[in-house]
Every structure is written in C-alpha cells, then in structure tokens.
Enzyme design. Sequence first.
Site, PDB file in Angstrom:
ATOM      1  N   HIS A   9      41.741 -34.074 -22.736  1.00  0.00           N
ATOM      2  CA  HIS A   9      41.711 -35.437 -22.203  1.00  0.00           C
ATOM      3  C   HIS A   9      42.793 -36.294 -22.861  1.00  0.00           C
ATOM      4  CE1 HIS A   9      39.983 -37.138 -25.894  1.00  0.00           C
ATOM      5  NE2 HIS A   9      39.275 -36.022 -25.965  1.00  0.00           N
ATOM      6  N   GLU A  11      44.476 -39.786 -24.628  1.00  0.00           N
ATOM      7  CA  GLU A  11      44.096 -40.571 -25.812  1.00  0.00           C
ATOM      8  C   GLU A  11      43.035 -41.625 -25.479  1.00  0.00           C
ATOM      9  OE1 GLU A  11      46.881 -42.628 -28.988  1.00  0.00           O
ATOM     10  OE2 GLU A  11      46.369 -44.022 -27.372  1.00  0.00           O
ATOM     11  N   TRP A  14      38.863 -44.382 -29.607  1.00  0.00           N
ATOM     12  CA  TRP A  14      38.429 -43.782 -30.871  1.00  0.00           C
ATOM     13  C   TRP A  14      39.454 -42.800 -31.421  1.00  0.00           C
ATOM     14  CZ3 TRP A  14      32.405 -42.677 -30.821  1.00  0.00           C
ATOM     15  CH2 TRP A  14      31.733 -43.895 -30.824  1.00  0.00           C
ATOM     16  N   GLU A  82      32.697 -31.495 -25.667  1.00  0.00           N
ATOM     17  CA  GLU A  82      33.224 -31.398 -27.035  1.00  0.00           C
ATOM     18  C   GLU A  82      32.128 -30.950 -28.010  1.00  0.00           C
ATOM     19  OE1 GLU A  82      35.356 -30.606 -28.983  1.00  0.00           O
ATOM     20  OE2 GLU A  82      36.729 -32.274 -29.299  1.00  0.00           O
ATOM     21  N   HIS A  84      29.372 -30.937 -30.719  1.00  0.00           N
ATOM     22  CA  HIS A  84      28.383 -31.940 -31.110  1.00  0.00           C
ATOM     23  C   HIS A  84      28.510 -32.160 -32.620  1.00  0.00           C
ATOM     24  CE1 HIS A  84      23.899 -33.174 -31.578  1.00  0.00           C
ATOM     25  NE2 HIS A  84      24.693 -34.218 -31.440  1.00  0.00           N
TER      26      HIS A  84
END
Length: 208
Positions: A9, A11, A14, A82, A84
């Site tokens: 993905h 930027e 966060w 992603e 955990h």
Amino acid sequence: MLKLYVIRHAETEWNAQQRMQGWKDSSLTATGRKHASLLQERFRTVPFTALYCSPSDRTKETAQIVLGQRDIPTYFDERLREIHLGNWEGKTIAEIAQTDERNHHHFYYEPHAYNPTVGETFLDVQRRAVAAIHHIAHTHSEGHVLVVTHGVVIRTLLVYWKQQTLAQLWENSRVYGTSVTIVSFDGEKWMLECESNISHLEGEMIRG
C-alpha cells in the site's frame, strides 16, 4: 503462465510518523496518493484480470487509485492483512524500543525468535500469506493478477519465494510504499522476476 504483481500500500499518516499499524489503520498521505497515481500510470498497459486485496482501508484506497476506472473481479482476503502487532499498534517505533526492548530486538534483529504474548509471529503471517498466494494460483492458471497487501506480508513471501529462512526476513530489498514485486507461476514453480521495484518513483521523496 500466471503473473502476480504484488504491491505494498501507499504511504499512510502513521507510516510518516514511524508509527506501527498492524491491523489498525490510518489514511493515505497526499504523497501516498501521488505515488499510487504514478503506479497507476506505470501499470496503464498491464491487462489485469483480477485484484486480490487486504481488507484494510489503506490497501483498498491504494488499489482503487492504481486501478482507476478499470472494472475487474475483486476479492478481499483476510490472509493478506498485515501482521497483528497487539498493543504495539498505534505506538511509534521509538516508544516500543523503550517499553518492550526484548520483543523490539527480536522483531528487527532476530525475527525467527519474535514471539509476542499478543499478536502474530512472522511464521503465522507467512503461513496465511502463502496459503493466499496458493489459492490465487489454484484459481487463476494464467493472466495478470494484482495483489495489494502490506510490508511484512511481502517480506514473508519474498523469504518463501527465495527459499530463505525467516531469520533472513530483513535481508532482502526494502519494501517501500507502492513498491512492485512480480512473480510468475508455471503450475509447478514460482519465479521471482522483480523485487520491491520503485522505478515509478524516480525523483520522488520516499520514506519507509
């Protein structure tokens, strides 16, 4: 021949703050949206036949920008989510280094030994990510398939495709936002054609 275009993905807020996301989410930055648009242009002539995407908002938004007006079959797969990260999610890397020194060290320097009380190990992520990739290969014997996922997921897949151990997780190319990894599958073996390539970002400011 099946060809997968596996991208991270773009930027997020966060990412820019060096803050761990995991299963939590934050919005794409203006830079992230621009980079996804540049990737859209790079992929303009690639005849994608399907999209497989993590269900996180940041991957969905990235995929939407990259595909533009194209209408192709789209599948959201939890196995592409992603890692955990438990109570690390939302904290900065610097904060984690101070408050959870042992796990922080294992995460970055001995990934095979990383075993948090809450959350997933890298092996957990690799098992589900590889299962997702095998599902795609079983479903699509040929064509060009776009896969939009996350940094750690891609790193565990690179280790798998290169037949490395998880101890080598951080030794491969850095997986920047919108980076492109291309692998082909002939029905028997995987062939890595392109690893974490960011040629579409030439001249752009890039943050990890």
